[in-house]
Design a protein around this motif. Sequence first.
Motif: not given
Length: 185
Positions: A59-68, A74-80, A107-115
Amino acid sequence: MGRSDRAEAAFRDSAGLEGATLLNLGNVLQQTRELAEAVEALTRAAELLRLAGEHHGEHLALTDLGVTLQALGRAEEAIETQRLVVAHFRKVGDEHFLAIGMSNLGSALVAARRFEEAVEVLTESVATARRIGRPRAESASLGPPAHALRGAGRYDEVLTVHRQDIAAAEEAAPTGPSTRDETAR
């Protein structure tokens, strides 16, 4: 321990070592802005760490993957990806990493404009940081909700969050003279 048990243990050890190595590589690739390669390394790291039974590392790897993924737009993938992280740390009761995961999800939701969704998640992140008594984490987690509130047009609430951020930062600040001041005397 039978032969198959030893083989399985050796596989897990090998997968865990390779996964940890790929996690480190992914972090360096992320820092050097080689994001496409970082996605590959972090994805493989998460898979190997899962196979090794090292769920915290996974899950640390997934955390970094989401940030990347978010950095790549790729906000929707980051959100998932960050939703998986939040679910895991909620399940195991690790509130420190839960607060971080919720902040990354927000932060990923903000990037996807899902405020509005971001405000909800980020508010929970701040509450979690406050509950576990980490003023520095609380202060760090207040910036993203302000950004989400600004995106949602909720400006009065943005001012309130910034005032809370200042108070949390002041609480987190070290008291007394710094080491540098003491050694200069």
